[in-house]
Design a protein around this motif. Structure first.
Motif, PDB file in Angstrom:
ATOM      1  N   VAL A  46      71.748  51.529  64.630  1.00 41.14           N
ATOM      2  CA  VAL A  46      73.101  51.588  64.066  1.00 41.14           C
ATOM      3  C   VAL A  46      74.125  51.088  65.081  1.00 41.14           C
ATOM      4  O   VAL A  46      74.076  51.451  66.268  1.00 41.14           O
ATOM      5  N   THR A  47      75.059  50.285  64.606  1.00 44.81           N
ATOM      6  CA  THR A  47      76.170  49.849  65.459  1.00 44.81           C
ATOM      7  C   THR A  47      77.248  50.934  65.419  1.00 44.81           C
ATOM      8  O   THR A  47      78.157  50.903  64.590  1.00 44.81           O
ATOM      9  N   ILE A  48      77.144  51.881  66.320  1.00 43.02           N
ATOM     10  CA  ILE A  48      78.016  53.056  66.289  1.00 43.02           C
ATOM     11  C   ILE A  48      79.423  52.773  66.792  1.00 43.02           C
ATOM     12  O   ILE A  48      80.347  53.561  66.552  1.00 43.02           O
ATOM     13  N   ASP A  49      79.611  51.633  67.495  1.00 44.55           N
ATOM     14  CA  ASP A  49      80.910  51.362  68.116  1.00 44.55           C
ATOM     15  C   ASP A  49      81.425  49.966  67.827  1.00 44.55           C
ATOM     16  O   ASP A  49      82.468  49.585  68.348  1.00 44.55           O
ATOM     17  N   GLY A  50      80.676  49.186  67.049  1.00 40.22           N
ATOM     18  CA  GLY A  50      81.052  47.807  66.804  1.00 40.22           C
ATOM     19  C   GLY A  50      79.916  46.869  67.138  1.00 40.22           C
ATOM     20  O   GLY A  50      78.793  47.303  67.427  1.00 40.22           O
ATOM     21  N   PRO A  51      80.157  45.559  67.096  1.00 38.78           N
ATOM     22  CA  PRO A  51      79.078  44.575  67.249  1.00 38.78           C
ATOM     23  C   PRO A  51      78.379  44.666  68.602  1.00 38.78           C
ATOM     24  O   PRO A  51      79.019  44.815  69.647  1.00 38.78           O
ATOM     25  N   GLN A  52      77.050  44.558  68.549  1.00 39.95           N
ATOM     26  CA  GLN A  52      76.218  44.583  69.754  1.00 39.95           C
ATOM     27  C   GLN A  52      74.821  44.122  69.346  1.00 39.95           C
ATOM     28  O   GLN A  52      74.285  44.588  68.335  1.00 39.95           O
ATOM     29  N   VAL A  53      74.233  43.221  70.105  1.00 39.76           N
ATOM     30  CA  VAL A  53      72.867  42.792  69.812  1.00 39.76           C
ATOM     31  C   VAL A  53      71.897  43.610  70.664  1.00 39.76           C
ATOM     32  O   VAL A  53      72.262  44.182  71.688  1.00 39.76           O
ATOM     33  N   ALA A  54      70.642  43.656  70.193  1.00 39.93           N
ATOM     34  CA  ALA A  54      69.643  44.485  70.863  1.00 39.93           C
ATOM     35  C   ALA A  54      68.266  43.860  70.720  1.00 39.93           C
ATOM     36  O   ALA A  54      68.011  43.096  69.789  1.00 39.93           O
ATOM     37  N   ASP A  55      67.385  44.222  71.650  1.00 40.24           N
ATOM     38  CA  ASP A  55      66.003  43.743  71.642  1.00 40.24           C
ATOM     39  C   ASP A  55      65.071  44.914  71.372  1.00 40.24           C
ATOM     40  O   ASP A  55      65.105  45.918  72.090  1.00 40.24           O
ATOM     41  N   LEU A  56      64.219  44.759  70.344  1.00 35.88           N
ATOM     42  CA  LEU A  56      63.334  45.828  69.893  1.00 35.88           C
ATOM     43  C   LEU A  56      61.879  45.492  70.193  1.00 35.88           C
ATOM     44  O   LEU A  56      61.415  44.396  69.912  1.00 35.88           O
ATOM     45  N   ASN A  57      61.160  46.465  70.771  1.00 36.24           N
ATOM     46  CA  ASN A  57      59.708  46.421  70.948  1.00 36.24           C
ATOM     47  C   ASN A  57      59.083  47.569  70.171  1.00 36.24           C
ATOM     48  O   ASN A  57      59.686  48.647  70.042  1.00 36.24           O
ATOM     49  N   ILE A  58      57.856  47.353  69.659  1.00 35.59           N
ATOM     50  CA  ILE A  58      57.147  48.375  68.883  1.00 35.59           C
ATOM     51  C   ILE A  58      55.666  48.361  69.273  1.00 35.59           C
ATOM     52  O   ILE A  58      55.059  47.293  69.367  1.00 35.59           O
ATOM     53  N   TRP A  59      55.102  49.557  69.463  1.00 37.68           N
ATOM     54  CA  TRP A  59      53.679  49.736  69.764  1.00 37.68           C
ATOM     55  C   TRP A  59      53.071  50.784  68.830  1.00 37.68           C
ATOM     56  O   TRP A  59      53.773  51.645  68.299  1.00 37.68           O
ATOM     57  N   ASN A  60      51.747  50.734  68.702  1.00 37.68           N
ATOM     58  CA  ASN A  60      50.988  51.853  68.155  1.00 37.68           C
ATOM     59  C   ASN A  60      51.130  53.006  69.140  1.00 37.68           C
ATOM     60  O   ASN A  60      50.823  52.860  70.329  1.00 37.68           O
ATOM     61  N   ARG A  61      51.576  54.158  68.664  1.00 38.69           N
ATOM     62  CA  ARG A  61      51.824  55.300  69.553  1.00 38.69           C
ATOM     63  C   ARG A  61      50.573  55.724  70.310  1.00 38.69           C
ATOM     64  O   ARG A  61      50.664  56.208  71.448  1.00 38.69           O
ATOM     65  N   HIS A  62      49.408  55.520  69.720  1.00 40.99           N
ATOM     66  CA  HIS A  62      48.170  56.024  70.307  1.00 40.99           C
ATOM     67  C   HIS A  62      47.367  54.952  71.044  1.00 40.99           C
ATOM     68  O   HIS A  62      46.399  55.287  71.741  1.00 40.99           O
ATOM     69  N   ASP A  63      47.749  53.699  70.891  1.00 40.48           N
ATOM     70  CA  ASP A  63      47.032  52.610  71.549  1.00 40.48           C
ATOM     71  C   ASP A  63      48.006  51.450  71.749  1.00 40.48           C
ATOM     72  O   ASP A  63      48.176  50.606  70.871  1.00 40.48           O
ATOM     73  N   PRO A  64      48.648  51.362  72.919  1.00 38.82           N
ATOM     74  CA  PRO A  64      49.668  50.337  73.122  1.00 38.82           C
ATOM     75  C   PRO A  64      49.121  48.917  73.182  1.00 38.82           C
ATOM     76  O   PRO A  64      49.902  47.960  73.241  1.00 38.82           O
ATOM     77  N   ARG A  65      47.790  48.766  73.163  1.00 39.46           N
ATOM     78  CA  ARG A  65      47.250  47.414  73.040  1.00 39.46           C
ATOM     79  C   ARG A  65      47.621  46.817  71.688  1.00 39.46           C
ATOM     80  O   ARG A  65      47.691  45.593  71.545  1.00 39.46           O
ATOM     81  N   GLU A  66      47.859  47.684  70.693  1.00 38.18           N
ATOM     82  CA  GLU A  66      48.363  47.227  69.405  1.00 38.18           C
ATOM     83  C   GLU A  66      49.881  47.268  69.453  1.00 38.18           C
ATOM     84  O   GLU A  66      50.482  48.331  69.560  1.00 38.18           O
ATOM     85  N   ARG A  67      50.496  46.113  69.358  1.00 36.88           N
ATOM     86  CA  ARG A  67      51.949  46.023  69.463  1.00 36.88           C
ATOM     87  C   ARG A  67      52.448  44.912  68.564  1.00 36.88           C
ATOM     88  O   ARG A  67      51.661  44.138  68.018  1.00 36.88           O
ATOM     89  N   MET A  68      53.751  44.826  68.412  1.00 35.72           N
ATOM     90  CA  MET A  68      54.303  43.828  67.503  1.00 35.72           C
ATOM     91  C   MET A  68      53.985  42.422  67.980  1.00 35.72           C
ATOM     92  O   MET A  68      53.943  42.146  69.180  1.00 35.72           O
ATOM     93  N   TRP A  69      53.740  41.539  67.001  1.00 36.95           N
ATOM     94  CA  TRP A  69      53.360  40.162  67.258  1.00 36.95           C
ATOM     95  C   TRP A  69      54.424  39.273  66.632  1.00 36.95           C
ATOM     96  O   TRP A  69      54.399  38.977  65.438  1.00 36.95           O
ATOM     97  N   ALA A  70      55.371  38.837  67.460  1.00 38.24           N
ATOM     98  CA  ALA A  70      56.522  38.102  66.949  1.00 38.24           C
ATOM     99  C   ALA A  70      56.115  36.778  66.314  1.00 38.24           C
ATOM    100  O   ALA A  70      56.605  36.408  65.236  1.00 38.24           O
ATOM    101  N   SER A  71      55.230  36.033  66.958  1.00 38.09           N
ATOM    102  CA  SER A  71      54.906  34.699  66.456  1.00 38.09           C
ATOM    103  C   SER A  71      54.173  34.749  65.118  1.00 38.09           C
ATOM    104  O   SER A  71      54.459  33.960  64.212  1.00 38.09           O
ATOM    105  N   ARG A  72      53.228  35.673  64.955  1.00 41.85           N
ATOM    106  CA  ARG A  72      52.531  35.774  63.673  1.00 41.85           C
ATOM    107  C   ARG A  72      53.475  36.298  62.594  1.00 41.85           C
ATOM    108  O   ARG A  72      53.402  35.878  61.432  1.00 41.85           O
ATOM    109  N   THR A  73      54.379  37.194  62.966  1.00 43.53           N
ATOM    110  CA  THR A  73      55.365  37.677  62.003  1.00 43.53           C
ATOM    111  C   THR A  73      56.242  36.533  61.520  1.00 43.53           C
ATOM    112  O   THR A  73      56.584  36.452  60.335  1.00 43.53           O
TER     113      THR A  73
END
Length: 282
Positions: free
Chosen positions: A60-87
């Motif tokens: 949420v932009t709680i104070d106005g415009p701001q860009v952000a970088d998001l990473n995501i992993w499997n909580r139980h196995d961080p070898r599984e993580r988001m794949w930007a290029s395939r997405t």
């Protein structure tokens, strides 16, 4: 320009054939939600949090415009993580409602599905810019040192590295990102460009957690990107940096009837390798 067909097409019943009615209900029926966690990501910093499968979270932009970088992993196995290029290939280079963020091989399954995007109407601007991109990756101190000869410790790569350290992860686990609230595109020279963030106070991007997740977010040191970061006109954009909020919700269990976490990819072909039986087992 002709609208040439996409390489990957959704067929009925395939993993790309999203049950839009289900995610519409998740997004629309908010009265039964329980807010289970909130956190603020201060300017030029990073925070990490967990999300159980079947929950939703918002940035949420709680104070106005701001860009952000998001990473995501499997909580139980961080070898599984988001794949930007395939997405980018399976969904779009810029994502919005009903798009999914896919995980790396050999897992290859949706980690999240976007359920609500208050910037969905931004569309395509006069320069070909779109919002929420998977084209570029995080800013980092290595490129900064290479281009400027100076050290700066609050790039998104460093912010994410500090954020996930309490979870036992390192910078080797930090990966290509979803640039949230960021407008980008490719110019006539096929080069990446960034534009000022169009978000206003209260805008948000909402995700449904398909599996148990660990997420991390960096508030980009470029702020809302309205100030040049590189080149002869570059200056410190500190004045346009703002915090972001994160909200995690437990949804009404009735909405989850019939839903299951997606399984990992079914391929088990050993890539054509033929394993010989060791002599001692013969």
């Amino acid at each position: 320009m002709l609208n040439y067909p996409a390489a990957y097409q959704a067929s009925t019943g395939s993993a790309l054939d999203v049950d839009r009615a289900f995610y519409q209900r998740v997004a629309a029926q908010t009265e039964g939600r329980e807010l289970v966690e909130t956190l603020t990501v201060p300017i030029r910093s990073g925070r990490a949090w967990t999300v159980p499968a079947g929950h939703v979270f918002r940035i949420v932009t709680i104070d106005g415009p701001q860009v952000a970088d998001l990473n995501i992993w499997n909580r139980h196995d961080p070898r599984e993580r988001m794949w930007a290029s395939r997405t980018r290939q399976l969904q779009q280079a810029h994502v919005s409602t009903y798009d999914r963020i896919w995980s790396t091989l050999p897992f290859l399954r949706p980690l999240v599905t976007i359920t609500h995007d208050t910037l969905a109407d931004y569309g395509v601007d006069q320069h070909g810019g779109r919002v929420h991109d998977l084209l570029g990756t995080r800013c980092d101190p290595y490129v900064n040192r290479m281009l400027t000869g100076e050290d700066f410790h609050h790039h998104c790569h460093s912010n994410l590295t500090r954020a996930v350290a309490p979870y036992g992860l390192t910078e080797f686990d930090v990966h290509d990102v979803l640039n949230v609230f960021q407008v980008t595109g490719l110019n006539a020279e096929d080069k990446y460009f960034m534009k000022a963030c169009p978000a206003k106070k209260g805008d948000f991007l909402e995700f449904f957690a398909e599996i148990d997740l660990l997420c991390a977010l960096s508030t980009c040191p470029g702020g809302d990107l309205s100030v040049p970061l590189w080149g002869p006109d570059a200056r410190d954009p500190l004045e346009v940096c703002r915090p972001l909020g994160v909200e995690v919700y437990k949804i009404d269990p009735a909405l989850l009837e019939g839903w299951r976490s997606p399984p990992v990819a079914a391929y088990r072909g050993n890539h054509g390798l033929k394993l010989e039986t060791p002599d001692w087992e013969k």
